[in-house]
Design a protein around this motif. Structure first.
Motif, PDB file in Angstrom:
ATOM      1  N   ASP A   1       0.885   4.164  -2.500  1.00 56.81           N
ATOM      2  CA  ASP A   1       0.500   5.468  -1.966  1.00 56.81           C
ATOM      3  C   ASP A   1       1.455   6.565  -2.415  1.00 56.81           C
ATOM      4  O   ASP A   1       1.048   7.684  -2.701  1.00 56.81           O
ATOM      5  CB  ASP A   1       0.458   5.414  -0.433  1.00 56.81           C
ATOM      6  N   SER A   2       2.734   6.228  -2.487  1.00 56.04           N
ATOM      7  CA  SER A   2       3.686   7.258  -2.885  1.00 56.04           C
ATOM      8  C   SER A   2       3.447   7.674  -4.342  1.00 56.04           C
ATOM      9  O   SER A   2       3.796   8.787  -4.731  1.00 56.04           O
ATOM     10  CB  SER A   2       5.128   6.789  -2.656  1.00 56.04           C
TER      11      SER A   2
ATOM     12  N   ALA B   1       0.839  -1.204   0.000  1.00 60.37           N
ATOM     13  CA  ALA B   1       0.000   0.000   0.000  1.00 60.37           C
ATOM     14  C   ALA B   1       0.871   1.250   0.000  1.00 60.37           C
ATOM     15  O   ALA B   1       0.558   2.240  -0.656  1.00 60.37           O
ATOM     16  CB  ALA B   1      -0.932  -0.012   1.212  1.00 60.37           C
ATOM     17  N   GLY B   2       1.980   1.194   0.703  1.00 66.86           N
ATOM     18  CA  GLY B   2       2.902   2.323   0.740  1.00 66.86           C
ATOM     19  C   GLY B   2       3.554   2.569  -0.608  1.00 66.86           C
ATOM     20  O   GLY B   2       3.698   3.707  -1.055  1.00 66.86           O
ATOM     21  N   PHE B   3       3.918   1.495  -1.260  1.00 62.15           N
ATOM     22  CA  PHE B   3       4.509   1.551  -2.604  1.00 62.15           C
ATOM     23  C   PHE B   3       3.554   2.278  -3.548  1.00 62.15           C
ATOM     24  O   PHE B   3       3.939   3.126  -4.346  1.00 62.15           O
ATOM     25  CB  PHE B   3       4.729   0.100  -3.041  1.00 62.15           C
TER      26      PHE B   3
ATOM     27  N   LYS C   1       0.121   9.897  -4.202  1.00 63.26           N
ATOM     28  CA  LYS C   1       0.417  11.228  -3.660  1.00 63.26           C
ATOM     29  C   LYS C   1       0.956  12.174  -4.722  1.00 63.26           C
ATOM     30  O   LYS C   1       0.904  13.385  -4.554  1.00 63.26           O
ATOM     31  CB  LYS C   1       1.453  11.096  -2.521  1.00 63.26           C
TER      32      LYS C   1
END
Ligand SMILES: Nc1ncnc2c1ncn2[C@@H]1O[C@H](COP(=O)(O)OP(=O)(O)OP(=O)(O)O)[C@@H](O)[C@H]1O
Ligand SMILES: [Mg+2]
Lengths: 256, 443
Positions: free
Chosen positions: B418-419, B414-416, B422
């Motif tokens: 999300d960046s 999810a972080g991968f 953004k």
């Protein structure tokens, strides 16, 4: 068998990294309410010991045993150890781009409380914990440790500790990278956390942290072994004289 | 009959017959173009496997027999799926929606609110008459019978076309959402989209491809062509969301051209289908033009994706930037070819390209093929690619805080993603984040 009185206890721990033995039979017994410090030259194996106890995949415990609150932890995964109450503040905390500090903290606390636990108090707790460590609220939405300064990362490690409220906290050089004011703020945070039923193991090179967070016992680690143990005065002596004399004394004692 | 053994040849069943009804649609100039395209398609060989851009996908995947009944005939047996439309209209108060009902019709919702400002949103088949000058000027400029075999096929047979025109200096603040539904099981849709954004005008389009069979019936096909013109100083944002069901093969060619000072954001989101070969290209033909491509690809099961991006700098001081991220699991595969071409006469250009691939288990495969054709020394150009599993130390960090392995992996993925989200303008991010997260949950 674990000592019934000990909060955290490990015996004869051997750690290998890349097939090389780095820690060679270390034992320690920590009672509730105690603060221990481990000091020692660079490369003596302090971080290897801490990482191995936390379950770091690169640090293999080849033999020995470890108990938290009487429970054997070495067969537990890292997340189980954490939920059992063990905490490690890393010497070099990792950056996780894409995961914000707030989301990470929420997930960690949720994991500790259980999947279905109520988290409606999270924002309030999180805000208060940030405030206590004088961490700017803007950090909440930044990616974890991504581009953080050395000192900022250390503060975030202590922030996590204060929220997860472990029984046993290993703090690996939490003081390094902190400026004078930050050292004071972080030390106060550690002291607020500490109470009669939890315990601390500080890894440090300097007396300045121990001026704030006063240890009951000081251990010296050299070449993967604890070679000397004393009271708070030992740290002062090390600060003054360095490690040569400890090493010489140990060599004599073992006949090496 | 063994169809698979014949597939690699252009046997008669794959030829477009002279009698195909689509060829008769439109005015003479269009019928001529369709007929030219038909001949070019029939004449051209199937690209041999291994040929440039066909190394990773069997071209036969996209060959469709034409000896059956035409697919664009209305199919009374199938109901128009109201679900996605009403869902959109509920969420989106502006309700600017075009529903391309898998070859049966193209329904417009709320587009007339824009007409007072001269904005055109309509069926391409109608635009051919009503906006003849514009359509004749722009259609087939970027994708035509000579662009490639499957582009020729689309150019001959397109039936489900949409036309969007924004006059000079008009700003369309709310996104126009195109819902492009796959046809009935075993059918083939030839979607076509033509967008012209006037000087200093502004437009956002979300182009959503969905539907198709999840069951084990016949595979359906889509062959889509998208042409976008950004005139001087225009600002265009185009999201291409492919979330087809499992039994769907998708071939898509996207070509855009940007005049002086124009900027474009292209967001390819490739989530669905069985085999998907998508080719996104932006040409920077006017000085100072800028193109950003920010893409995500999630693959699972046995999905195969073959993506190309192409940034072509034909004018000075143009900028391009690509951030394309891929997440693969199960036995899925992805090939990504990223071409940057900078012409000799294009001075002072900047071009960046980054492709990151996250492999969630063994058994997936990702290929990255960067292609740089830099004919001018005076450039700033970097490209980078990473292919690898999730860093075990990142997982350990999360686990050391009590987070379980599986949840840790989910957070990192999810972080991968999300960046990337953004980096999108917030209104675009809002529209696509839900789709991305839903697809991630199914991963
Ligand atoms: N991941 C690793 N890979 C290879 N060698 C390692 C690794 N981690 C530690 N070592 C080696 O093990 C030895 C002990 O390192 P460790 O980090 O435990 O020391 P330390 O006592 O914490 O030192 P410092 O005070 O500098 O932090 C060193 O020689 C180090 O190079
Ligand atoms: Mg260390």
């Amino acid at each position: 068998m674990p000592d019934q009185k000990a909060l955290f206890e490990f015996n004869d721990i051997h750690v290998e990294v890349d097939g090389k033995q780095i820690v060679s039979g270390v034992s320690l017994k920590i009672l509730p309410g105690e603060i221990h410090a481990i000091m020692g030259p660079n490369g003596s194996g302090k971080s290897s010991l801490s990482n191995a106890l936390m379950g770091h995949p690169d640090y293999a415990i080849m033999s020995g045993e470890a108990f938290l609150d009487g429970r054997s932890i070495l067969s537990m995964s890292a997340d189980e150890r954490s939920r059992a109450g063990l905490y490690l503040a890393f010497q070099y905390p990792l950056a996780i781009p894409g995961v914000t500090v707030a989301n990470f903290m929420r997930a960690a606390l949720q994991a500790h409380r259980g999947k279905d636990a109520d988290m409606s108090d999270f924002r309030k707790l999180f805000k208060a914990a940030m405030k206590a460590l004088l961490i700017d609220p803007s950090f909440a939405t930044r990616y974890l440790n991504d581009g953080f300064s050395g000192g900022e990362k250390k503060r975030i490690e202590i922030l996590q500790m204060s929220m997860l409220n472990p029984k046993m906290a290993l703090l690996d050089e939490t003081d390094s990278g902190l400026d004078i004011d930050a050292l004071k703020i972080v030390s106060e945070g550690i002291n607020r956390f500490h109470n009669d039923s939890n315990a601390l193991l500080l890894v440090t090179h300097y007396q300045r942290l121990l001026n704030y967070v006063k240890p009951h016992h000081v251990h010296v680690m050299i070449h993967g072994r604890i070679v000397k143990t004393g009271g708070p005065e030992l740290a002062l002596k090390l600060e003054e004289l360095g490690y040569d004399w400890v090493e010489a004394e140990y060599a004599q004692g073992t006949g090496a | 009959m063994s169809r698979s053994s014949q597939k690699t040849d252009t046997t008669s069943e794959y030829l477009i017959p002279e009698s195909a009804p689509e060829l008769l649609r439109g005015p003479k100039w269009l019928r001529d173009a369709r007929e030219r395209s038909r001949r070019d398609f029939n004449k051209s060989p199937v690209p041999p496997r291994g040929l440039h851009l066909w190394r990773y996908t069997d071209p036969a995947t996209f060959l469709i027999p034409h000896d059956g009944p035409p697919d664009s005939t209305p199919d009374d047996g199938v109901q128009s799926s109201e679900g996605p439309v009403s869902e959109h209209l509920e969420k989106d108060s502006t309700g600017r929606l075009v529903h391309d009902v898998g070859g049966r019709d193209i329904e417009l919702h709320g587009a007339d609110a824009l007409t007072s400002r001269g904005v055109v949103v309509c069926r391409l088949s109608e635009a051919v008459d009503r906006h003849r000058k514009l359509v004749e000027q722009y259609l087939y400029q970027l994708i035509n019978s000579r662009s490639g075999k499957f582009e020729a096929q689309n150019s001959a047979l397109w039936n489900n076309g949409i036309f969007i025109f924004v006059p000079d200096s008009v700003r369309v603040a709310e996104p126009i959402h195109l819902l492009r539904e796959a046809g009935r099981s075993g059918s083939t849709q030839f979607h076509r989209l033509l967008i012209v954004v006037g000087r200093n005008a502004e437009l956002t389009v979300v182009d959503e491809y969905f539907g198709g069979d999840d069951s084990d019936r016949n595979t359906s096909h889509a062959n889509s062509a998208v042409e976008i013109f950004g005139l001087q100083e225009s600002r265009v944002r185009y999201v291409s969301l492919q979330r087809y069901a499992h039994r769907m093969n998708s071939y898509l060619t996207h070509r855009a051209t940007l005049e002086r000072g124009a900027t474009m954001l292209t967001v390819p989101l490739d989530f669905g289908g069985a085999v998907s070969k998508h080719n996104y290209g932006v040409s920077l033909v006017g000085e100072g033009a800028e193109s950003n491509i920010i893409g995500l690809l999630f693959a699972s099961g046995r999905q195969h994706f073959d993506n190309h991006t192409r940034h072509h700098h034909a004018a000075s001081r143009t900028q391009s930037n690509i951030d394309f991220k891929t997440v693969l699991r199960d036995k899925s595969t992805s090939a990504y070819t990223g071409l940057i071409r900078i012409e000799n006469e294009a001075k002072g250009c900047e071009a960046y390209q980054e492709n990151r691939n996250l492999l969630l288990n063994r058994g997936v495969r990702a290929e990255v093929i960067p292609e740089l054709e830099i004919l001018n020394e005076d450039v700033s150009c970097t490209h980078g690619a990473t292919i690898g599993p999730i860093d075990p130390l990142t997982i350990f960090y999360l686990k050391s805080r009590g987070i379980e392995q599986e949840a840790a992996v989910r957070m990192i993925v999810a972080g991968f993603v999300d960046s990337t989200l953004k980096r999108l303008p917030s209104d675009v991010a809002e529209r696509v984040a839900g789709f991305a997260h839903r697809r991630l949950e199914g991963l």
